[in-house]
Design a protein around this motif. Structure first.
Motif, mmCIF file in Angstrom:
data_model
loop_
_atom_site.group_PDB
_atom_site.id
_atom_site.type_symbol
_atom_site.label_atom_id
_atom_site.label_comp_id
_atom_site.label_asym_id
_atom_site.label_seq_id
_atom_site.Cartn_x
_atom_site.Cartn_y
_atom_site.Cartn_z
ATOM 1 N N LEU A 63 42.232 -38.954 -36.908
ATOM 2 C CA LEU A 63 43.259 -39.589 -37.735
ATOM 3 C C LEU A 63 44.630 -38.997 -37.429
ATOM 4 N N HIS A 64 44.703 -37.726 -37.296
ATOM 5 C CA HIS A 64 45.978 -37.086 -36.995
ATOM 6 C C HIS A 64 46.497 -37.561 -35.650
ATOM 7 N N GLY A 65 45.553 -37.782 -34.699
ATOM 8 C CA GLY A 65 45.960 -38.245 -33.372
ATOM 9 C C GLY A 65 46.522 -39.650 -33.440
ATOM 10 N N PHE A 66 45.775 -40.556 -34.190
ATOM 11 C CA PHE A 66 46.292 -41.906 -34.328
ATOM 12 C C PHE A 66 47.664 -41.897 -34.995
ATOM 13 N N TYR A 67 47.847 -41.095 -35.995
ATOM 14 C CA TYR A 67 49.141 -41.014 -36.689
ATOM 15 C C TYR A 67 50.223 -40.555 -35.738
ATOM 16 N N TYR A 68 49.937 -39.595 -34.947
ATOM 17 C CA TYR A 68 50.937 -39.083 -34.012
ATOM 18 C C TYR A 68 51.295 -40.130 -32.976
ATOM 19 N N LEU A 69 50.282 -40.904 -32.490
ATOM 20 C CA LEU A 69 50.509 -41.923 -31.476
ATOM 21 C C LEU A 69 51.362 -43.073 -32.042
ATOM 22 N N ALA A 70 51.017 -43.493 -33.269
ATOM 23 C CA ALA A 70 51.780 -44.588 -33.891
ATOM 24 C C ALA A 70 53.225 -44.196 -34.103
ATOM 25 N N THR A 71 53.400 -43.040 -34.541
ATOM 26 C CA THR A 71 54.760 -42.531 -34.779
ATOM 27 C C THR A 71 55.543 -42.510 -33.480
ATOM 28 N N HIS A 72 54.956 -42.103 -32.432
ATOM 29 C CA HIS A 72 55.641 -41.994 -31.140
ATOM 30 C C HIS A 72 56.022 -43.373 -30.612
ATOM 31 N N ILE A 73 55.068 -44.384 -30.820
ATOM 32 C CA ILE A 73 55.354 -45.749 -30.365
ATOM 33 C C ILE A 73 56.536 -46.332 -31.160
ATOM 34 N N LEU A 74 56.537 -46.158 -32.412
ATOM 35 C CA LEU A 74 57.619 -46.651 -33.262
ATOM 36 C C LEU A 74 58.938 -46.050 -32.807
ATOM 37 N N LYS A 75 58.977 -44.827 -32.504
ATOM 38 C CA LYS A 75 60.225 -44.188 -32.075
ATOM 39 C C LYS A 75 60.737 -44.754 -30.753
ATOM 40 N N ARG A 76 59.813 -45.309 -29.975
ATOM 41 C CA ARG A 76 60.216 -45.811 -28.669
ATOM 42 C C ARG A 76 60.729 -47.253 -28.749
ATOM 43 N N PHE A 77 60.103 -48.058 -29.628
ATOM 44 C CA PHE A 77 60.423 -49.513 -29.590
ATOM 45 C C PHE A 77 61.236 -49.939 -30.803
ATOM 46 N N VAL A 78 61.234 -49.408 -31.928
ATOM 47 C CA VAL A 78 61.997 -49.823 -33.135
ATOM 48 C C VAL A 78 63.387 -49.223 -33.010
ATOM 49 N N PRO A 79 64.497 -50.037 -33.437
ATOM 50 C CA PRO A 79 65.880 -49.555 -33.362
ATOM 51 C C PRO A 79 66.004 -48.269 -34.167
ATOM 52 N N LYS A 80 67.079 -47.477 -33.737
ATOM 53 C CA LYS A 80 67.221 -46.123 -34.293
ATOM 54 C C LYS A 80 67.631 -46.180 -35.744
ATOM 55 N N GLY A 81 68.578 -47.106 -36.119
ATOM 56 C CA GLY A 81 68.990 -47.145 -37.538
ATOM 57 C C GLY A 81 67.880 -47.534 -38.432
ATOM 58 N N PHE A 82 67.056 -48.503 -37.975
ATOM 59 C CA PHE A 82 65.943 -48.914 -38.789
ATOM 60 C C PHE A 82 64.917 -47.848 -38.910
ATOM 61 N N SER A 83 64.799 -47.228 -37.782
ATOM 62 C CA SER A 83 63.762 -46.168 -37.830
ATOM 63 C C SER A 83 64.162 -45.039 -38.729
ATOM 64 N N ASP A 84 65.550 -44.821 -38.858
ATOM 65 C CA ASP A 84 65.946 -43.713 -39.738
ATOM 66 C C ASP A 84 65.675 -44.081 -41.174
#
Length: 477
Positions: free
Chosen positions: A455-476
């Motif tokens: 679970l921790h691995g999936f959480y870390y992977l999802a977080t990393h993908i979001l940081k790569r493809f979602v805009p920075k302001g939205f992500s903040d």
């Protein structure tokens, strides 16, 4: 011309006596109290060797005669004395001088040799002892003869510091000569008896008794009549010729002694005025040598008108007497040779017998020794065998016990292990349950940890993908 002096050889018969004496110190003049026995109280000069010891021989604390002793030759070189009325001889009691061997000794007078014990250090180192004469064939001959002394003086002569080694024959010969010469030739021709000084001495030779005491080469006596019509005379006798008796002057005698020796003070009558006296004395000595009786006064010498007949008879009889003496001498020598030959034979036979007995004794001793060693070794060997048997038996017992122990230890161990199995199995159940529970709990925890990690691995992977493809302001937001 007749010689003007006589040298007198000494060979003494032994007489009893007791003497006291003391060694004169170097700082004392001459012989101290004993200087009275020399003319003018002046001792002979020239005897200055380190081993020359001066002794004032005393008895009852009175000087009796003087002796010069040689610690090298262990004999006296001379004794100075005066003629006194002879006394009967007493039992011999020989003495020694402690101060010669032990200068630090408290014994300042001569003592009996038998009584000295161990009180004197190095006894015999510088003087002769009675043991040096025992079995040597020599007698203790006195330089100052006891036969010319009265009782007190005679007692004082028996000291070993007044004795020289002499053969019995020579001692007997001199015993006769000295009495006749002094009493019949010297005393009658000296105006006062107390003016007659006698000096008897010995010349040492290289021959030694027991390698210690020198045998005299010759013995002498010089006589000095210290009177207005004085004279000096003497006689000399060689040790190897007991019948010799030669006269010579005192100066001739001095040449036979040490260089620079002077026996008497001054000339002691050696002048022309005493020529008549000297000739009278020498004539008396000559008569004594020829066996004649010498008168004691001029009246007795001249009153026998037939004396020439006796002298003529003596001249005629002398060759026959000498021939008889020669025959007796040859007979005695033949007897000696026979006894000597018999002695050699007996000695050889006895020596052979003793050698055989000694060899037989050695053989018997060796045989008995070998038998004794064998007999002694038997009990030792038997005991050793018994001990070895006993030790072997003990070794067998030990081996049997060891084998039995090892055989019995196999089933006993199996039974013990078998009996212990149920106990060990039951006791192992709690441990097994504990281990099973520990294993199950560990597996459950491991599944939980694995699920959390996924679970921790999936959480870390999802977080990393979001940081790569979602805009920075939205992500903040």
């Amino acid at each position: 011309a007749m010689k003007t002096s006589i040298v007198f050889l000494l060979c003494i018969s032994v007489f009893p006596g007791f003497s006291q004496g003391r060694v004169v110190r170097e700082d004392e003049t001459g012989f101290a109290e004993c200087n009275v026995f020399f003319p003018g109280q002046v001792p002979p000069e020239g005897f200055t060797k380190p081993f020359h010891v001066k002794i004032c021989q005393q008895y009852n604390k009175e000087p009796r005669f003087a002796t010069l002793y040689s610690t090298k030759d262990k004999i006296p070189l001379y004794s100075a004395f005066k003629f006194t009325k002879p006394a009967q001889s007493e039992e011999e009691k020989w003495l020694v001088e402690p101060q010669i061997d032990d200068p630090e000794n408290d014994l300042h007078e001569m003592v009996h040799e038998a009584d000295i014990g161990g009180t004197v250090a190095n006894l015999g180192a510088n003087q002769a002892l009675t043991s040096d004469y025992v079995g040597s064939g020599y007698e203790r001959g006195l330089l100052n003869p006891s036969l010319l002394n009265e009782e007190d003086f005679q007692v004082a002569t028996y000291t070993l510091t007044n004795a020289v080694p002499l053969s019995p024959a020579l001692s007997k010969s001199w015993h006769t000569d000295i009495g006749k010469v002094v009493e019949q030739a010297l005393i009658p021709h000296c105006s006062k008896m107390d003016h007659l000084y006698l000096l008897a001495g010995a010349i040492p030779s290289s021959v030694q008794v027991k390698g210690k005491v020198s045998v005299p080469e010759s013995l002498w006596l010089a006589a000095c009549c210290d009177a207005p019509e004085g004279w000096s005379l003497g006689l000399v006798k060689k040790v190897n010729d007991e019948n010799s008796l030669a006269d010579l002057t005192v100066r001739e005698l001095e040449k036979q002694l040490l260089p620079g020796v002077h026996l008497f003070k001054g000339s002691c009558g050696e002048d022309k005025r005493s020529q008549e006296k000297r000739e009278a004395v020498l004539q008396a000595v000559s008569q004594i040598r020829s066996g004649e009786q010498v008168g004691t006064s001029k009246n007795q010498e001249t009153k026998d008108s037939s004396g020439w007949v006796r002298r003529l008879a003596g001249i005629i009889a002398t060759p026959f007497i000498k021939l008889l003496e020669l025959l007796i001498y040859i007979f005695v020598e033949l007897v000696k040779c026979v006894f000597y030959f018999l002695w050699l034979v007996v000695k050889r036979v006895v020596g052979t017998i003793l050698h055989g007995i000694f060899s037989l004794w050695n053989g018997m001793v060796s045989y008995l020794k070998a038998i004794s060693m064998v007999l002694i070794s038997i009990p030792y060997d038997v005991g050793r065998v018994i001990i070895n048997i006993f030790l072997g038996f003990l070794q067998i017992v030990q081996d049997v016990a060891t084998l039995t122990y090892r055989i019995l230890s196999i089933p006993v161990g199996f039974i013990l292990h078998l009996a212990a199995f149920p106990y060990q199995s039951i006791c192992a159940i709690p441990s097994v349950i504990k281990d099973v529970a520990t294993g199950i709990g560990g597996t459950f925890l491991l599944v939980i940890d694995a699920t959390a990690a996924v679970l921790h691995g999936f959480y870390y992977l999802a977080t990393h993908i979001l940081k790569r493809f979602v805009p920075k302001g939205f992500s903040d937001d």
